[in-house]
Structures are given as C-alpha cells and as structure tokens.
Design an enzyme around this catalytic site. Sequence first.
Site, PDB file in Angstrom:
ATOM      1  N   GLU A   1      -9.589 -10.604  -7.652  1.00 54.14           N
ATOM      2  CA  GLU A   1      -8.656  -9.290  -7.596  1.00 54.14           C
ATOM      3  C   GLU A   1      -7.241  -9.537  -8.164  1.00 54.14           C
ATOM      4  O   GLU A   1      -6.994  -8.745  -8.870  1.00 54.14           O
ATOM      5  CB  GLU A   1      -8.114  -9.277  -5.844  1.00 54.14           C
ATOM      6  CG  GLU A   1      -9.307  -9.389  -4.839  1.00 54.14           C
ATOM      7  CD  GLU A   1      -8.963  -8.920  -3.638  1.00 54.14           C
ATOM      8  OE1 GLU A   1      -7.633  -9.342  -3.038  1.00 54.14           O
ATOM      9  OE2 GLU A   1      -9.755  -8.483  -2.572  1.00 54.14           O
TER      10      GLU A   1
ATOM     11  N   LYS B   1       0.824  -1.174  -0.042  1.00 55.21           N
ATOM     12  CA  LYS B   1      -0.028   0.174  -0.164  1.00 55.21           C
ATOM     13  C   LYS B   1       1.016   1.252  -0.067  1.00 55.21           C
ATOM     14  O   LYS B   1       2.170   1.275   0.458  1.00 55.21           O
ATOM     15  CB  LYS B   1      -0.898   0.007   1.301  1.00 55.21           C
ATOM     16  CG  LYS B   1      -1.880  -1.099   1.214  1.00 55.21           C
ATOM     17  CD  LYS B   1      -3.000  -1.013   2.345  1.00 55.21           C
ATOM     18  CE  LYS B   1      -4.075  -1.840   2.308  1.00 55.21           C
ATOM     19  NZ  LYS B   1      -5.089  -1.899   3.417  1.00 55.21           N
TER      20      LYS B   1
ATOM     21  N   ASN C   1      -2.014   0.093   6.871  1.00 54.79           N
ATOM     22  CA  ASN C   1      -1.430  -1.108   7.326  1.00 54.79           C
ATOM     23  C   ASN C   1      -0.578  -1.856   6.393  1.00 54.79           C
ATOM     24  O   ASN C   1      -0.473  -2.858   6.454  1.00 54.79           O
ATOM     25  CB  ASN C   1      -2.605  -1.929   7.963  1.00 54.79           C
ATOM     26  CG  ASN C   1      -3.681  -2.450   6.776  1.00 54.79           C
ATOM     27  OD1 ASN C   1      -3.516  -1.967   5.340  1.00 54.79           O
ATOM     28  ND2 ASN C   1      -4.539  -3.021   7.238  1.00 54.79           N
TER      29      ASN C   1
ATOM     30  N   HIS D   1      -2.107  -5.359   1.467  1.00 54.22           N
ATOM     31  CA  HIS D   1      -3.495  -6.088   1.394  1.00 54.22           C
ATOM     32  C   HIS D   1      -3.288  -7.339   1.041  1.00 54.22           C
ATOM     33  O   HIS D   1      -2.351  -7.661   0.294  1.00 54.22           O
ATOM     34  CB  HIS D   1      -4.394  -5.346   0.510  1.00 54.22           C
ATOM     35  CG  HIS D   1      -5.663  -5.892   0.049  1.00 54.22           C
ATOM     36  ND1 HIS D   1      -6.742  -6.058   0.886  1.00 54.22           N
ATOM     37  CD2 HIS D   1      -5.927  -6.716  -1.059  1.00 54.22           C
ATOM     38  CE1 HIS D   1      -7.746  -6.806   0.188  1.00 54.22           C
ATOM     39  NE2 HIS D   1      -7.299  -7.211  -0.900  1.00 54.22           N
TER      40      HIS D   1
ATOM     41  N   TYR E   1     -12.734  -2.065  -3.708  1.00 55.62           N
ATOM     42  CA  TYR E   1     -13.143  -2.104  -2.465  1.00 55.62           C
ATOM     43  C   TYR E   1     -14.499  -2.431  -2.293  1.00 55.62           C
ATOM     44  O   TYR E   1     -15.141  -1.971  -1.167  1.00 55.62           O
ATOM     45  CB  TYR E   1     -12.274  -1.085  -1.515  1.00 55.62           C
ATOM     46  CG  TYR E   1     -11.062  -1.318  -0.982  1.00 55.62           C
ATOM     47  CD1 TYR E   1     -10.696  -2.741  -0.146  1.00 55.62           C
ATOM     48  CD2 TYR E   1     -10.182  -0.537  -0.980  1.00 55.62           C
ATOM     49  CE1 TYR E   1      -9.440  -2.962   0.139  1.00 55.62           C
ATOM     50  CE2 TYR E   1      -8.786  -0.616  -0.322  1.00 55.62           C
ATOM     51  CZ  TYR E   1      -8.608  -1.791   0.388  1.00 55.62           C
ATOM     52  OH  TYR E   1      -7.318  -2.210   0.759  1.00 55.62           O
TER      53      TYR E   1
HETATM   54  P1  CMP Z   1      -7.594  -4.343   3.772  1.00 55.65           P
HETATM   55  O1  CMP Z   1      -6.791  -5.740   4.129  1.00 55.65           O
HETATM   56  O2  CMP Z   1      -6.757  -3.737   2.650  1.00 55.65           O
HETATM   57  O3  CMP Z   1      -9.135  -4.503   3.467  1.00 55.65           O
HETATM   58  C1  CMP Z   1      -9.788  -3.139   3.808  1.00 55.65           C
HETATM   59  C2  CMP Z   1      -9.129  -2.098   4.572  1.00 55.65           C
HETATM   60  O4  CMP Z   1      -9.728  -1.221   5.138  1.00 55.65           O
HETATM   61  C3  CMP Z   1      -8.258  -2.749   5.585  1.00 55.65           C
HETATM   62  O5  CMP Z   1      -7.237  -3.542   5.191  1.00 55.65           O
HETATM   63  C4  CMP Z   1      -8.050  -1.547   6.469  1.00 55.65           C
HETATM   64  O6  CMP Z   1      -6.831  -0.990   5.965  1.00 55.65           O
HETATM   65  C5  CMP Z   1      -9.026  -0.773   6.119  1.00 55.65           C
HETATM   66  N1  CMP Z   1     -10.010  -0.265   7.332  1.00 55.65           N
HETATM   67  C6  CMP Z   1     -10.111   1.159   7.811  1.00 55.65           C
HETATM   68  N2  CMP Z   1     -10.819   0.828   8.956  1.00 55.65           N
HETATM   69  C7  CMP Z   1     -11.210  -0.376   9.061  1.00 55.65           C
HETATM   70  C8  CMP Z   1     -12.143  -0.949  10.061  1.00 55.65           C
HETATM   71  N3  CMP Z   1     -12.764  -0.470  11.143  1.00 55.65           N
HETATM   72  N4  CMP Z   1     -12.233  -2.484   9.929  1.00 55.65           N
HETATM   73  C9  CMP Z   1     -11.448  -3.210   8.831  1.00 55.65           C
HETATM   74  N5  CMP Z   1     -10.783  -2.714   8.069  1.00 55.65           N
HETATM   75  C10 CMP Z   1     -10.702  -1.214   7.925  1.00 55.65           C
END
Ligand code: CMP
Length: 136
Positions: free
Chosen positions: A129, A12, A115, A118, A52
């Site tokens: 995906e 990311k 984070n 993904h 998403y």
């Molecule tokens: P990812 O695995 O990319 O999938 C969706 C993303 O939403 C997740 O990682 C997080 O970075 C983001 N996100 C932000 N807020 C939340 C939340 N409350 N719960 C889950 N995902 C979140």
Amino acid sequence: MSNIEQTLSIIKPDAVERNLDNEIKEMFKNKGFKIIKEKKIQMAKSDAEQFYKVHETKPFYNDLCTYLSSGPIVAMILEKKNSVLGNREFMGATNPKDAGEGTIRKKYGISIDKNSVHGSDSIENAKIEIDFFFKD
Ligand code: CMP
C-alpha cells in the site's frame, strides 16, 4: 533488534470533507506516530479498484471504490514501533458503532463505509500500500 515499522494510513473522503484531516493527523502525532510522507489527492475510480482489489469479490466492492474516489483523501506513511497493529488498534473497529473509546473511528466515523480512516492490515500489505501511493 528494532521493530520500527511503517504503515499506510488514509484519511477518507468523509473526514477530509468535514475538515478533520489536521485533527486526525494531530491524533496520530500525539499517539507517537511520525508522519514520514503525506499527500492529498483525489483517486480515480480505477485506482480505488486497484487499491481495494483484495475485496473485489465482496458485495460492497463497487460502492467502496465509488466512495473512496468520491472526494479528496490524505494518504500518509506512518512510522512507529509496531505501527501496523498500533494503527489498527488506534483506528478502532471497522464499524464505528463497534469501535472502542479513544479510537479515531469512535470519535469521527459515521458508518461502516464512511469510517474516516483506512490502515494496512499486515506488514506485507503495508509495503504494497505504501508503494501504491508513494513509489516514485
Ligand atoms: P477499510 O479498512 O478501508 O477496508 C475496506 C473497507 O470496506 C472498510 O474499511 C469499510 O469501510 C468498507 N466496508 C463496507 N462494508 C463492509 C463490510 N460489510 N465489511 C467490511 N468492510 C466493509
């Protein structure tokens, strides 16, 4: 029967911005993942919204799409035995503060939004995906 699987991984914007993409790719390779294809791109917000879409009703959806399209990312097809689950375990919990030792998010994640990586959450979504980024 072989259960070699492919999964989709994204490095990311927060990680690419800190020049961690090569380091994260090395982590995957050292863990036994083969990088079958990769590309570094910056997504349009509309593409992030499409990617998403499963989260479209969530309160964080708009910020999530703004963030994913805020800078370059690296999309990769990873291959390994049981790679979908293996990648999810290796990434660690969505929120880096809950991520276990040795995981990518523990090492590099900044926050639940930033984070660093993904990964597809199921074999079915991995196919969708992978097609999203790599369909010719
Ligand atoms: P990812 O695995 O990319 O999938 C969706 C993303 O939403 C997740 O990682 C997080 O970075 C983001 N996100 C932000 N807020 C939340 C939340 N409350 N719960 C889950 N995902 C979140």
